[in-house]
Design a protein around this motif. Sequence first.
Motif, PDB file in Angstrom:
ATOM      1  N   LYS A   1      85.145 -20.367 -16.403  1.00  9.95           N
ATOM      2  CA  LYS A   1      86.742 -20.587 -16.157  1.00  9.95           C
ATOM      3  C   LYS A   1      87.146 -21.294 -17.671  1.00  9.95           C
ATOM      4  CE  LYS A   1      86.418 -20.814 -11.155  1.00  9.95           C
ATOM      5  NZ  LYS A   1      87.071 -21.887 -10.159  1.00  9.95           N
ATOM      6  N   ARG A   2      86.713 -20.648 -18.542  1.00 11.74           N
ATOM      7  CA  ARG A   2      87.160 -21.189 -19.852  1.00 11.74           C
ATOM      8  C   ARG A   2      87.597 -20.016 -20.808  1.00 11.74           C
ATOM      9  NH1 ARG A   2      83.728 -26.094 -22.356  1.00 11.74           N
ATOM     10  NH2 ARG A   2      85.614 -26.370 -23.482  1.00 11.74           N
ATOM     11  N   LEU A   3      88.623 -19.378 -20.288  1.00  5.29           N
ATOM     12  CA  LEU A   3      88.928 -17.888 -21.036  1.00  5.29           C
ATOM     13  C   LEU A   3      89.521 -18.325 -22.284  1.00  5.29           C
ATOM     14  CD1 LEU A   3      90.576 -16.176 -17.917  1.00  5.29           C
ATOM     15  CD2 LEU A   3      88.250 -15.834 -18.945  1.00  5.29           C
ATOM     16  N   HIS A   4      89.781 -19.292 -22.637  1.00  2.00           N
ATOM     17  CA  HIS A   4      90.575 -19.503 -23.974  1.00  2.00           C
ATOM     18  C   HIS A   4      89.292 -19.482 -25.121  1.00  2.00           C
ATOM     19  CE1 HIS A   4      88.819 -23.472 -23.126  1.00  2.00           C
ATOM     20  NE2 HIS A   4      88.915 -23.879 -24.261  1.00  2.00           N
ATOM     21  N   LEU A   5      88.189 -19.629 -24.806  1.00  2.00           N
ATOM     22  CA  LEU A   5      87.301 -19.507 -25.832  1.00  2.00           C
ATOM     23  C   LEU A   5      86.965 -18.078 -25.883  1.00  2.00           C
ATOM     24  CD1 LEU A   5      84.583 -21.999 -24.319  1.00  2.00           C
ATOM     25  CD2 LEU A   5      85.940 -22.349 -26.422  1.00  2.00           C
ATOM     26  N   GLN A   6      87.102 -17.279 -25.247  1.00  2.00           N
ATOM     27  CA  GLN A   6      87.078 -15.687 -25.578  1.00  2.00           C
ATOM     28  C   GLN A   6      88.162 -15.200 -26.401  1.00  2.00           C
ATOM     29  OE1 GLN A   6      87.013 -13.438 -21.873  1.00  2.00           O
ATOM     30  NE2 GLN A   6      86.614 -11.431 -22.851  1.00  2.00           N
ATOM     31  N   ILE A   7      89.321 -15.808 -26.542  1.00  2.00           N
ATOM     32  CA  ILE A   7      90.172 -15.613 -27.512  1.00  2.00           C
ATOM     33  C   ILE A   7      89.492 -15.631 -28.788  1.00  2.00           C
ATOM     34  CG2 ILE A   7      92.576 -16.045 -28.461  1.00  2.00           C
ATOM     35  CD1 ILE A   7      93.307 -17.068 -25.673  1.00  2.00           C
ATOM     36  N   TRP A   8      89.043 -16.665 -29.189  1.00  2.00           N
ATOM     37  CA  TRP A   8      88.312 -16.831 -30.541  1.00  2.00           C
ATOM     38  C   TRP A   8      87.278 -15.846 -30.829  1.00  2.00           C
ATOM     39  CZ3 TRP A   8      91.110 -19.489 -33.635  1.00  2.00           C
ATOM     40  CH2 TRP A   8      91.900 -20.494 -33.406  1.00  2.00           C
ATOM     41  N   VAL A   9      86.419 -15.426 -29.841  1.00  2.00           N
ATOM     42  CA  VAL A   9      85.624 -14.187 -29.934  1.00  2.00           C
ATOM     43  C   VAL A   9      86.217 -13.022 -30.503  1.00  2.00           C
ATOM     44  CG1 VAL A   9      83.826 -12.799 -28.705  1.00  2.00           C
ATOM     45  CG2 VAL A   9      84.058 -15.180 -28.245  1.00  2.00           C
TER      46      VAL A   9
ATOM     47  N   HIS B   1      78.298 -14.477 -31.269  1.00  2.00           N
ATOM     48  CA  HIS B   1      79.267 -15.270 -31.090  1.00  2.00           C
ATOM     49  C   HIS B   1      79.539 -15.631 -29.721  1.00  2.00           C
ATOM     50  CE1 HIS B   1      83.729 -16.528 -31.944  1.00  2.00           C
ATOM     51  NE2 HIS B   1      82.935 -17.781 -31.464  1.00  2.00           N
ATOM     52  N   SER B   2      79.631 -14.329 -28.718  1.00  2.00           N
ATOM     53  CA  SER B   2      79.742 -14.615 -27.368  1.00  2.00           C
ATOM     54  C   SER B   2      78.652 -15.320 -26.658  1.00  2.00           C
ATOM     55  CB  SER B   2      79.632 -13.225 -26.515  1.00  2.00           C
ATOM     56  OG  SER B   2      81.124 -12.580 -27.240  1.00  2.00           O
ATOM     57  N   THR B   3      77.186 -15.016 -27.067  1.00  2.00           N
ATOM     58  CA  THR B   3      76.210 -15.981 -26.600  1.00  2.00           C
ATOM     59  C   THR B   3      76.225 -17.335 -26.816  1.00  2.00           C
ATOM     60  OG1 THR B   3      74.972 -13.839 -26.977  1.00  2.00           O
ATOM     61  CG2 THR B   3      73.515 -16.077 -26.614  1.00  2.00           C
ATOM     62  N   VAL B   4      76.631 -17.831 -28.047  1.00  2.00           N
ATOM     63  CA  VAL B   4      76.545 -19.118 -28.382  1.00  2.00           C
ATOM     64  C   VAL B   4      77.869 -19.868 -27.862  1.00  2.00           C
ATOM     65  CG1 VAL B   4      76.810 -20.873 -30.511  1.00  2.00           C
ATOM     66  CG2 VAL B   4      75.550 -18.753 -30.589  1.00  2.00           C
ATOM     67  N   ALA B   5      79.093 -19.077 -28.006  1.00  2.00           N
ATOM     68  CA  ALA B   5      80.317 -19.890 -27.533  1.00  2.00           C
ATOM     69  C   ALA B   5      80.196 -19.917 -25.933  1.00  2.00           C
ATOM     70  CB  ALA B   5      81.515 -19.092 -27.869  1.00  2.00           C
ATOM     71  N   GLY B   6      79.476 -18.891 -25.180  1.00  2.00           N
ATOM     72  CA  GLY B   6      79.475 -18.700 -23.790  1.00  2.00           C
ATOM     73  C   GLY B   6      78.730 -20.081 -23.278  1.00  2.00           C
TER      74      GLY B   6
ATOM     75  N   TYR C   1      79.255 -22.876 -24.019  1.00  2.00           N
ATOM     76  CA  TYR C   1      80.143 -24.161 -23.838  1.00  2.00           C
ATOM     77  C   TYR C   1      80.838 -23.943 -22.539  1.00  2.00           C
ATOM     78  CZ  TYR C   1      78.862 -25.530 -28.471  1.00  2.00           C
ATOM     79  OH  TYR C   1      78.392 -26.050 -29.567  1.00  2.00           O
ATOM     80  N   ALA C   2      80.937 -22.553 -22.039  1.00  2.00           N
ATOM     81  CA  ALA C   2      81.481 -22.276 -20.790  1.00  2.00           C
ATOM     82  C   ALA C   2      80.578 -22.240 -19.632  1.00  2.00           C
ATOM     83  CB  ALA C   2      82.110 -20.948 -20.892  1.00  2.00           C
ATOM     84  N   TYR C   3      79.576 -21.487 -19.602  1.00  2.00           N
ATOM     85  CA  TYR C   3      78.621 -21.289 -18.608  1.00  2.00           C
ATOM     86  C   TYR C   3      77.368 -20.687 -19.293  1.00  2.00           C
ATOM     87  CZ  TYR C   3      76.534 -20.928 -13.871  1.00  2.00           C
ATOM     88  OH  TYR C   3      75.635 -21.049 -12.942  1.00  2.00           O
ATOM     89  N   PRO C   4      76.339 -21.529 -19.255  1.00  2.00           N
ATOM     90  CA  PRO C   4      75.119 -21.009 -19.987  1.00  2.00           C
ATOM     91  C   PRO C   4      74.344 -19.875 -19.249  1.00  2.00           C
ATOM     92  CG  PRO C   4      74.604 -23.174 -18.835  1.00  2.00           C
ATOM     93  CD  PRO C   4      76.178 -22.760 -18.785  1.00  2.00           C
TER      94      PRO C   4
ATOM     95  N   VAL D   1      79.734 -12.141 -22.468  1.00  2.00           N
ATOM     96  CA  VAL D   1      81.111 -12.498 -22.315  1.00  2.00           C
ATOM     97  C   VAL D   1      81.487 -13.025 -20.963  1.00  2.00           C
ATOM     98  CG1 VAL D   1      83.181 -11.480 -22.382  1.00  2.00           C
ATOM     99  CG2 VAL D   1      82.078 -10.867 -24.160  1.00  2.00           C
ATOM    100  N   GLN D   2      80.911 -12.700 -19.918  1.00  2.00           N
ATOM    101  CA  GLN D   2      81.092 -13.104 -18.530  1.00  2.00           C
ATOM    102  C   GLN D   2      80.877 -14.705 -18.596  1.00  2.00           C
ATOM    103  OE1 GLN D   2      78.408 -11.711 -15.305  1.00  2.00           O
ATOM    104  NE2 GLN D   2      76.823 -11.146 -17.046  1.00  2.00           N
ATOM    105  N   ALA D   3      80.430 -15.337 -19.162  1.00  2.00           N
ATOM    106  CA  ALA D   3      80.113 -16.661 -19.113  1.00  2.00           C
ATOM    107  C   ALA D   3      81.631 -17.373 -19.289  1.00  2.00           C
ATOM    108  CB  ALA D   3      79.320 -17.475 -20.489  1.00  2.00           C
TER     109      ALA D   3
END
Length: 223
Positions: free
Chosen positions: A83-91, A129-134, A136-139, A76-78
């Motif tokens: 700096k793409r916190l909006h992606l965490q909302i979907w998680v 989900h966090s691993t995959v979506a993350g 797109y933020a920071y691998p 999740v720290q990705a």
Amino acid sequence: MVREIERGDHAAARRQLLANGTLLLAVLAPASLGVALTGNCIAATLVGSKFAFGVAALIPWMAMSQFFNCMGTHFVQAFQLGKRLHLQIWVAVVAGINAIGLSIYLIPREGPVGAAIALVATAVVTCVHSTVAGRYAYPIPLPISGAVRVGICCAIMAVVVIQFPNSGWTGLVLRTGFGAVAYALAAIAFNLLGSREHTIRMAKHAARSLAAFRSAAVLKKLR
């Protein structure tokens, strides 16, 4: 790690993230497996005989849930690092929908075990989900090599643990003690997290300290 990212040194940041993930996995996996394998002992020790059977059935699911929850926090720290916190909302949204849906379906059919299964499934989905979506933020690198070594060490630990009784204080102490020793020895054998080098270095330091102590004792006698 944050400082390296801000300086643009992403290679150093990824090395640190990989080391952090391996360390987290090396601690969480044997701890969760140990709790699952000593479920009957824990239940018989902590609760009355009337509830021990029901609690014992829940403990492995609870251990799995905590494992995936904790691993999920690593990935999740990705969102913060990238700096793409909006992606965490979907998680969080997907996790909430998954938990509610599975709870509605499983609890009437399976009772407390159904609730525990729902929590495990939600934790797994959230972690993946966090691993995959993350990415797109920071691998964040996956500790694949470390995971293989941890898996082997855990398998060895499990083989040792199941040789001892799974009930009461005696079983809890034996399974916990011998399981911890087996995992530690396996970790050293497979050099998990550089444990073999650390062990050799500590042994050499202890040997030098012992030699110095003996030399001081001999000199004291001669005087």
